[in-house]
Design an enzyme around this catalytic site. Structure first.
Site, mmCIF file in Angstrom:
data_model
loop_
_atom_site.group_PDB
_atom_site.id
_atom_site.type_symbol
_atom_site.label_atom_id
_atom_site.label_comp_id
_atom_site.label_asym_id
_atom_site.label_seq_id
_atom_site.Cartn_x
_atom_site.Cartn_y
_atom_site.Cartn_z
ATOM 1 N N GLY A 100 16.950 103.344 136.451
ATOM 2 C CA GLY A 100 16.332 102.383 135.545
ATOM 3 C C GLY A 100 15.455 101.363 136.226
ATOM 4 O O GLY A 100 14.636 100.707 135.574
ATOM 5 N N GLY A 133 13.538 96.795 134.683
ATOM 6 C CA GLY A 133 13.134 97.560 135.853
ATOM 7 C C GLY A 133 13.039 96.764 137.140
ATOM 8 O O GLY A 133 12.642 97.298 138.172
ATOM 9 N N ASP A 259 28.379 107.181 137.757
ATOM 10 C CA ASP A 259 26.981 107.174 138.179
ATOM 11 C C ASP A 259 26.764 106.346 139.434
ATOM 12 O O ASP A 259 25.642 106.296 139.952
ATOM 13 C CB ASP A 259 26.072 106.663 137.053
ATOM 14 C CG ASP A 259 26.467 105.291 136.553
ATOM 15 O OD1 ASP A 259 27.548 105.171 135.947
ATOM 16 O OD2 ASP A 259 25.708 104.322 136.765
ATOM 17 N N ASN A 260 27.819 105.699 139.934
ATOM 18 C CA ASN A 260 27.744 104.949 141.186
ATOM 19 C C ASN A 260 28.536 105.631 142.305
ATOM 20 O O ASN A 260 28.879 104.990 143.296
ATOM 21 C CB ASN A 260 28.271 103.520 141.001
ATOM 22 C CG ASN A 260 27.363 102.683 140.132
ATOM 23 O OD1 ASN A 260 26.176 102.957 140.007
ATOM 24 N ND2 ASN A 260 27.907 101.644 139.522
#
Length: 492
Positions: A100, A133, A259-260
């Site tokens: 992201g 972002g 996701d980490n």
């Protein structure tokens, strides 16, 4: 057209971009350019990592490097992209996520092997969801310093080459300024990459991804009868060793979502992390985690839970559930042994004896009941001898009687250990310097005033944390009272 690609392409030293990940195809990423930041400036640079990457000192000092590593100018041969992945966040399926705010410039062939180069905070991507972002200066400094600190500690991690800043405003709880971290890794592929293609029934892409990871990073798995189960086992074992390293040094990650989690068993995504001050097994470092899912003492079990999610994602390739479960079983044997080995080294035990487990358990019970400072205890223990009065260590405990009982037990064990070897082993396994929250906070406060000396001093100490560094003892001292009020959350 994005202003970043209107600039001339820059030559990053003599290194060659090979762009392996980009060859996987458009199902895995979106190609795009970073969004430029106005008037960038250097905040910190890891010259040690630059040398490992084969970057010339003159280039890292240049205006050209500043522009490239902020995302303001393209690098010749690079192929910028943001990858897609999914994941479980705080135990709940979150669906599609992705890079992201990180944009990978590409893969570089370096003396340290092929390395992916990412700019974190480089602007909006298709996966930014409600985000902007961007990254802010405070979180970027923390990630930069901790990446290099973990490497200095010998703990597997992604690395950080530099931080650049800009006075461009970024809104978080308050208005802050923007920054970009340039980070490197052999791969930034996460458990969530596999979950993404498995949950969306894109099994052909799942196989492509698994084959890529095996061929690039786990080639021995290809020689087995079930390479995908072998991959799961290999990742489980690497993750087990990583968890043992975290627990031994007192590191709290704070947000162990799937996701980490790195498919290579690396520490990745430094957000609300913390090194323990007082030893409290249930310590929660992330103020976005009120239930304590990712508390320090829960990290090993959470890692297994995440590996189970990875196993589920790989089931379309493994086919037999029993094979996947058998591959996961290795974690349950590797982790406790790896942790015991690290703790034995921290205690200076140069051989293995049956009573060591009891000594280790009693050590942690003593630390917890007295809330003793974790890092200072271990460093002072390096000077402990059975013949001394042990006062520097003893002074860390308000229950002196319990300490004396423990010290007697420890002294009896040390009677069978070569004292010279013990001292050397302990000094190499008990760091004098770790990135405590208050040290990072002090460096951040100064950096906001454009004073980056604190960042550079910490970098020097943390890249060699086992050395004495005369004149810098204050950086290894107890945290000030105000350190307890520092709140670190997922917001960055």
């Amino acid at each position: 057209m994005n202003a970043a690609i209107d600039e001339p392409l820059a030559a990053t030293s003599t290194l060659k971009w090979v762009n392996r990940f980009a060859r996987l195809g458009p199902d895995f990423y979106t190609e795009l350019q970073p969004t430029p930041l106005p008037s960038p400036y250097w905040v910190g640079r890891s010259r040690a990592l630059a040398r490992e990457l084969g970057l010339e000192d003159s280039w890292l000092e240049s205006a050209d490097a500043l522009e490239v590593l902020t995302g303001n100018r393209g690098a010749a041969g690079s192929r910028p992209l943001a990858s897609v992945y999914s994941g479980h966040q705080f135990g709940v399926w979150a669906g599609q996520l992705g890079d992201g705010r990180a944009i990978m410039l590409g893969d570089l062939q370096t003396p340290a092997g092929t390395q992916e180069v990412q700019l974190k905070g480089a602007g909006l991507t298709p996966y930014s969801r409600m985000g902007d972002g961007r990254a802010v200066l405070r979180s970027s400094i923390r990630e930069f310093l901790c990446s290099e600190a973990m490497h200095g500690l010998g703990i597997p991690t992604t690395r950080a080459l530099c931080v650049t800043g800009s006075d461009a405003p970024v809104r978080r709880e308050e208005i802050e300024t923007a920054a970009v971290v340039t980070r490197t890794s052999p791969s930034f592929i996460r458990f969530g990459h596999f979950e993404h293609f498995s949950y969306s029934n894109q099994h052909a892409q799942l196989k492509t991804l698994a084959d890529y990871v095996i061929d690039q990073f786990y080639p021995a798995c290809r020689e087995t009868s079930q390479p995908y189960a072998a991959l799961l086992q290999a990742v489980s074992e690497r993750t087990a060793h990583l968890m043992a390293a975290w627990q031994a040094v007192g590191f709290c990650h704070g947000v162990m979502n799937t996701d980490n989690m790195s498919i290579l068993g690396l520490t990745i995504d430094y957000g609300p992390f913390q090194f323990l001050d007082a030893f409290e097994p249930g310590h929660i470092c992330n103020h976005s985690d009120p239930q304590g899912r990712y508390a320090y003492n829960k990290q090993p079990n959470i890692a297994y839970w995440n590996l189970f999610c990875l196993g589920q994602a790989l089931l379309p390739l493994i086919a037999e559930q029993d094979e996947a479960l058998a591959a996961l079983e290795s974690y349950k044997t590797v982790f406790p042994q790896a942790l015991e080995d690290r703790l034995r080294a921290k205690l200076g035990l140069t051989d293995e004896q049956p009573e060591d487990r009891e000594l280790i358990e009693s050590t942690f019970k003593l630390l917890a009941s007295n809330k003793a400072d974790y890092s200072i205890f271990w460093r002072r223990l390096c000077r402990f001898t059975p013949q001394s009065g042990h006062e520097p260590v003893r002074d860390l405990f308000f229950d002196r009687e319990s300490f004396d009982v423990w010290a007697l037990h420890y002294s009896e064990r040390l009677a069978h250990v070569d004292q010279g070897l013990r001292a050397d082993l302990m000094l190499k396994n008990n760091p004098k310097f770790v990135l405590r929250n208050h040290l990072g906070e002090e460096a951040i406060r100064a950096a906001k005033l454009k004073d980056f000396s604190g960042v550079n001093t910490l970098l020097t100490l943390l890249q060699a944390p086992f050395e004495e560094h005369p004149g810098h003892d204050s950086f290894a001292d107890f945290p000030p009272d105000w350190a307890a009020s520092i709140e670190i959350s997922c917001s960055s």
